[in-house]
Design an enzyme around this catalytic site. Structure first.
Site, PDB file in Angstrom:
ATOM      1  N   THR A 198       0.829  -1.198   0.000  1.00  0.00           N
ATOM      2  CA  THR A 198       0.000   0.000   0.000  1.00  0.00           C
ATOM      3  C   THR A 198       0.870   1.257   0.000  1.00  0.00           C
ATOM      4  OG1 THR A 198      -1.707  -1.165   1.242  1.00  0.00           O
ATOM      5  CG2 THR A 198      -1.764   1.224   1.321  1.00  0.00           C
ATOM      6  N   ASP A 229      -8.134  -2.220   4.832  1.00  0.00           N
ATOM      7  CA  ASP A 229      -8.296  -1.018   5.641  1.00  0.00           C
ATOM      8  C   ASP A 229      -8.054   0.273   4.871  1.00  0.00           C
ATOM      9  OD1 ASP A 229      -5.469  -1.914   5.659  1.00  0.00           O
ATOM     10  OD2 ASP A 229      -5.158  -0.078   6.801  1.00  0.00           O
ATOM     11  N   THR A 249      -0.558   0.934   6.479  1.00  0.00           N
ATOM     12  CA  THR A 249      -0.283  -0.162   5.554  1.00  0.00           C
ATOM     13  C   THR A 249      -0.096  -1.424   6.377  1.00  0.00           C
ATOM     14  OG1 THR A 249       1.260  -1.058   3.914  1.00  0.00           O
ATOM     15  CG2 THR A 249       2.192   0.434   5.548  1.00  0.00           C
ATOM     16  N   GLY A 250      -0.775  -2.490   5.997  1.00  0.00           N
ATOM     17  CA  GLY A 250      -0.636  -3.709   6.782  1.00  0.00           C
ATOM     18  C   GLY A 250      -1.738  -4.706   6.504  1.00  0.00           C
ATOM     19  N   GLY A 252      -4.976  -5.669   6.559  1.00  0.00           N
ATOM     20  CA  GLY A 252      -6.151  -4.820   6.683  1.00  0.00           C
ATOM     21  C   GLY A 252      -7.208  -5.286   7.645  1.00  0.00           C
TER      22      GLY A 252
END
Length: 351
Positions: A198, A229, A249-250, A252
């Site tokens: 992301t 997310d 960012t990760g 979600g």
């Protein structure tokens, strides 16, 4: 009063004063931060050439935003300028270079938020808009809705002047190979990607306004219209002039469950409310200290990790702090402020 204090204290961290100390509210400052994803990003897994290319891409996006802010431009313009560049950079999982869905197509998600009045726009499942972040901006400008999806978002885009491309234009061979390997070896998206690609940007401009934006292709092999997310206001993207601007960012699903972006801003805002109570003469308490923005971000990311998720955030505050926080080995990131800080980084501590 006791209830308010108890609620605020539950979010406080006993930490020394932040970099805001000595800040003159009348002094015009700007601050800017970007990210290009977090995950298992380690020096041993990257060639010197790859590292140079990533740093150059981050530098270009950082420069696009900081130039606007330095010249007195808006936080919103800085955020969109940086993200559109990263959407065209195939090394990141956004725009061109986004991952493939299980069905072999590419779908984008994006969100944008203005800290002045908390206006927001978000889109998910788009497939022909070259710059999804600009479509999110058009949704925000239109104002009738906040979040559009799939065919509806594409129809809305038909009424704009935004550039459209064939879905195949976004494809890259590396992403196609990731999907094929995922299917052939029955792997998870985390196994084939190793990182969450992301992209995002957050900014504070000289007028004191904040903005946040995030854009992504999601996770390799996503199915059933899965939404992470990034486009969810309050989870992956949030901006409020009273507190901060955040882009995440990760993984979600976990960031949605924690409500990461708004949670960070809420904790920072509660700090200021406690200080207002103190100024109004409420009896001091030894644990009432101003927590550092860094500590707040780290604490929220720790909650994500406790639930089983990982990733990172960038944030800026009204005082000009530009913060990174991540619980993964690395995160593509960069930041710049009017105070002279300028940093581009990829790996974890001791980079």
């Amino acid at each position: 009063m006791r209830a308010i204090i108890a609620l605020a204290l539950s979010f406080m961290l006993a930490a020394p004063a932040a970099a805001q100390d000595g800040y003159d509210p009348g002094e015009p400052r700007w601050s800017f931060a970007i990210h290009g994803g977090a995950g298992t990003i380690e020096r041993a897994n990257m060639t010197a050439e790859q590292e140079t290319e990533y740093r150059a891409a981050l530098d270009a996006a950082l420069k696009a935003g900081e130039d606007i802010l330095r010249d007195g431009g808006s936080a919103m313009d800085a955020v969109t300028a940086a993200i559109t560049l990263m959407e065209d950079e195939p090394r990141f999982n956004a725009g061109r270079g986004a991952v493939f869905t299980w069905d072999g197509t590419i779908e984008h998600d994006a969100a944008l938020m203005d800290g002045r009045d908390r206006a927001a726009g978000a889109v998910t499942g788009t497939s022909t808009v070259r710059h999804p972040i600009l479509l999110a901006q058009e949704v925000m400008r239109d104002g009738r809705h906040v979040f559009l999806s799939g065919a509806g978002a594409e129809t809305f885009a038909d009424g704009t002047d935004l550039e459209r491309v064939e879905n195949e234009w976004f494809a890259t061979e590396a992403r196609r190979e990731s999907l094929e390997r995922m299917k052939a070896e029955a792997l998870s998206a985390l196994d084939v990607d190793l990182k969450f690609g992301t992209v995002g940007a957050v900014a504070l401009d000289r007028e004191g306004n904040l903005a946040a934006g995030t854009s992504t292709g999601g996770m390799t092999g996503k199915r059933w219209g899965r939404i992470g997310d990034a486009p969810v206001i309050g989870a992956g993207t949030y901006a409020d002039n009273r507190a901060c601007a955040v882009s995440a960012t990760g993984w979600g699903e976990f960031f949605i469950r924690v409500g990461v972006a708004q949670e960070i801003c809420t904790r920072l805002r509660l700090q200021e409310e406690i200080l207002d109570l103190l100024a109004a003469g409420v009896e001091p308490h030894p644990v009432w200290t101003r927590a550092k923005s860094q500590n707040v971000a780290d604490e929220v990311l720790a909650e994500v990790k406790e639930l089983g998720g990982d990733g990172g955030v960038i944030l800026v505050t009204p005082a000009g702090d530009a913060i990174f926080s991540f619980n993964t080995p690395g995160m593509y990131r960069a930041r710049s402020t009017s105070e002279g800080l300028r940093e581009i980084a990829i790996y974890g501590e001791g980079e």
